[in-house]
Design a protein around this motif. Structure first.
Motif, short mmCIF file in Angstrom:
data_model
loop_
_atom_site.label_atom_id
_atom_site.label_comp_id
_atom_site.label_asym_id
_atom_site.label_seq_id
_atom_site.Cartn_x
_atom_site.Cartn_y
_atom_site.Cartn_z
N GLU A 1 -1.08 11.84 -2.19
CA GLU A 1 0.22 12.51 -2.14
C GLU A 1 1.06 12.15 -3.36
O GLU A 1 0.88 11.09 -3.98
CB GLU A 1 0.96 12.12 -0.86
N PRO B 1 0.83 -1.21 0.00
CA PRO B 1 0.00 0.00 0.00
C PRO B 1 0.86 1.26 0.00
O PRO B 1 1.96 1.28 0.56
CB PRO B 1 -0.79 -0.13 1.31
N ALA B 2 0.34 2.30 -0.61
CA ALA B 2 1.08 3.57 -0.68
C ALA B 2 1.43 4.11 0.69
O ALA B 2 2.42 4.82 0.85
CB ALA B 2 0.25 4.59 -1.45
N THR B 3 0.64 3.77 1.69
CA THR B 3 0.80 4.32 3.04
C THR B 3 1.64 3.43 3.96
O THR B 3 1.71 3.68 5.16
CB THR B 3 -0.58 4.52 3.68
N ASN C 1 3.76 8.83 -7.45
CA ASN C 1 2.34 8.56 -7.65
C ASN C 1 2.03 8.41 -9.13
O ASN C 1 2.25 9.32 -9.92
CB ASN C 1 1.53 9.71 -7.04
N ASN D 1 4.64 -4.36 -7.31
CA ASN D 1 3.42 -4.85 -6.68
C ASN D 1 2.69 -5.88 -7.53
O ASN D 1 1.76 -6.53 -7.05
CB ASN D 1 2.47 -3.69 -6.36
N THR E 1 3.85 8.38 4.11
CA THR E 1 2.78 8.76 3.19
C THR E 1 1.45 8.46 3.89
O THR E 1 1.19 7.32 4.27
CB THR E 1 2.88 7.97 1.88
N SER F 1 -1.66 9.45 2.58
CA SER F 1 -2.79 9.37 1.65
C SER F 1 -2.26 9.05 0.26
O SER F 1 -1.21 9.56 -0.15
CB SER F 1 -3.53 10.71 1.62
N ALA F 2 -3.01 8.25 -0.48
CA ALA F 2 -2.63 7.93 -1.85
C ALA F 2 -2.74 9.13 -2.77
O ALA F 2 -2.31 9.07 -3.93
CB ALA F 2 -3.48 6.78 -2.39
N ARG G 1 4.91 3.94 -10.61
CA ARG G 1 5.68 2.89 -9.95
C ARG G 1 6.63 2.19 -10.92
O ARG G 1 7.61 1.58 -10.49
CB ARG G 1 4.73 1.87 -9.32
N TRP H 1 4.87 7.97 -2.70
CA TRP H 1 4.33 6.84 -1.95
C TRP H 1 5.46 6.01 -1.34
O TRP H 1 6.61 6.04 -1.78
CB TRP H 1 3.51 5.95 -2.87
N SER H 2 5.08 5.23 -0.32
CA SER H 2 6.00 4.24 0.27
C SER H 2 7.35 4.86 0.61
O SER H 2 8.40 4.35 0.24
CB SER H 2 6.19 3.05 -0.68
#
Length: 541
Positions: A276, A242-244, A303, A502, A271, A273-274, A306, A279-280
């Protein structure tokens, strides 16, 4: 004006798209979209030229940064995974503009994960987690008296099952490695062997159970001694997922042996919120800037991109009255003031290459090579000769280069000898790639690691110029039989935003790749890379 029906029929039989009479350019970016500085070949760079910068400071797949301040110069290297030559070292004099020095590792050691670059008693060391035989991890060490090398052969420290080393000298003057877990082991004075057991060092801070993360995974311990304290910076939450998920935490102790107290501001980076732009975010180190201010270097996924892998980010740090620190810069969506006191140096070189000189280990690397892989390549008049290996991109060891732009166009001329096959790819791994290839009798197209046999185009040639355009993960292919004077667009376009960790694992990125397979050789010439180019209308049928 409509095309004659005979040209329509001819185009459909060939499997190629019809020549576009008015190819539409991609829509203009909204006025609020971020902009970057322009480097060689149009490549984006962090330095905006007005005293500010915009992340990333090193674009493209440069994860797990390890940074060393050596006088007025900074050095970084990153996880290189299956790429050889590997562990390319970069340098900077302002923390924003970075240029490559060269590769420290030339012989395959298997997959390489997060390393630690340090200097101790005038000698440079890199501590390397590697799994050379696919049978288990160990920590290796290489050393050099000059950062440019030559670097030693790897020494196996026999620290089995461990990754993510972080070197530190304790208050007792002894050398230690911290590893994932977070565990600690003492080293001999020369740093090339262990001198004690592997033992638990710290129980990391835990986030609330309802946070959306990948897993706990305490890893990437990096240590700093300042003002009578040892600061331990650790990543938790998982590297991707997950991005967070990924985040940065800290602890401190008066002794390398603990006890450690958690930072009351944990997590220092995350992070939330997705929505932003990055991420990660995690795997961080602290570094003192040229003027004595402090900065944090870490990585993150962009964002929507990836496919570019985890890119290197820089954020300002503020030390607080209680002896802790906080990370400023927010979500890094806006320009930030450059570190004060630095000297602006060169940024990343352009990727275009006429193959007149050796750029292995700076731009080019083989993916998952065999020990004799370097023997396949030879610089010859007019280009780079690459002997075939395997039967297709799926079992070859392609020559790859990293890209760091959201949109770009790249092309190369390939000349075949013998019964060779060769082509240009966007390559994640052997199970995830797209591209064009050809033999003396046919042009081929690969979609998500498989050839589309119904789209094969018969021909009788040994030289073709091939082009791949990637506009925000939408890929268009062209080919030319007259060295780029006229182009034909292939009839298949592809969307590649899913070619990332992912989906396929491996923590890699989508690179430009050049492959040669079969019984013969390919000569590569006039490789060109242009960033942020609009889709072009082609000519020719």
């Amino acid at each position: 004006m409509a095309l004659p029906r005979r040209h329509l029929f001819k185009g459909l039989l060939a499997g190629a798209a019809l020549p576009a009479l008015a190819e539409a350019a991609p829509p203009a970016a909204p006025a609020s979209a971020p902009t970057w500085g322009v480097g060689a070949g149009g490549q984006r760079k962090a330095d905006l030229g007005d005293g500010t910068f915009r992340n990333p400071i090193v674009s493209g797949d440069h994860p797990d940064p390890t940074i060393l301040k050596d006088g007025g110069t900074y050095y970084m290297t990153f996880s290189s995974f299956f790429s050889y030559p590997g562990l390319v070292i970069w340098k900077s004099t302002d923390l924003v503009n970075w240029s490559p020095v060269g590769a420290a590792l030339h012989k395959p050691l298997g997959v390489i994960w997060a390393v630690d670059l340090i200097k101790h008693d005038g000698r440079y060391f890199i501590y390397i987690p590697a799994d050379p035989k696919g049978e288990g991890w160990s920590i290796y060490a290489i050393w050099a008296d000059r950062i440019e090398g030559p670097w030693s052969e790897p020494v196996d420290l026999k620290i089995s099952g461990c990754i993510d080393p972080g070197h530190v000298v304790g208050e007792d003057g002894r050398r230690y490695l911290f590893v994932n877990g977070v565990r600690r082991i003492r080293l001999t004075d020369d740093g090339l062997a262990t001198d004690g057991p592997l033992e638990k060092a710290y129980e990391p801070w835990r986030y609330p159970d309802d946070w959306v993360v990948e897993n706990f995974a305490p890893e990437g311990p990096k240590l700093l001694r300042r003002g009578g304290w040892f600061y331990l910076i650790t990543a938790v939450g998982g590297t991707a997922g997950p991005a967070t998920g990924h985040m940065v935490i800290a602890a401190r102790s008066r002794s390398i042996h603990g006890p450690w107290e958690h930072c009351p501001r944990n997590p220092l980076v995350r992070t939330r919120s997705a929505a932003e732009p990055w991420w990660s975010r995690g795997h961080a180190s602290l570094v003192e800037g040229p003027a004595g201010d402090w900065w944090m270097v870490y990585h993150g996924y962009e964002n929507g991109y990836r496919t570019l892998g985890r890119q290197t980010l820089l954020a300002p740090v503020e030390w607080t009255a209680d002896g802790w620190f906080r990370v400023l810069g927010g979500d890094l969506s806006k320009p930030l003031p450059k570190p004060k006191g630095g000297v602006t140096g060169p940024s990343a070189p352009g990727l275009s290459d006429d193959f007149s000189k050796d750029r292995f280990g700076v731009q080019w690397s083989f993916h998952d090579p065999k020990p004799d892989e370097a023997g396949r390549a030879a610089f010859v008049p007019g280009g780079l000769r690459l002997a075939g290996r395997g039967t297709s991109p799926a079992d070859s060891a392609p020559l790859t280069c990293l890209v760091g732009d959201r949109s770009y166009e790249t092309e190369v001329t390939i000349t075949l000898s013998g019964e060779a096959e060769a082509g240009i790819l966007l390559f994640y791994n052997h199970k995830a790639f797209v591209g064009l290839g050809f033999t003396p009798t046919a042009l081929k197209i690969f979609e998500y690691s498989e050839e589309l046999p119904w789209a094969r185009i018969a021909h009788d040639v040994r030289e073709v110029r091939l082009r791949i355009g990637n506009v925000e993960n939408v890929v268009t292919f062209h080919y030319s039989y007259d060295n780029g004077r006229t182009w034909t667009r292939h009839g298949t376009r592809m969307e590649v935003s899913g070619l990332h960790h992912n989906v396929f694992g491996g923590f890699l990125a989508l690179r430009v790749g050049l492959y040669a397979a079969g019984m013969g050789e390919a000569r590569l010439s006039n490789f060109r890379y242009r960033a942020n180019m609009p889709v072009k209308a082609e000519s020719g049928v």
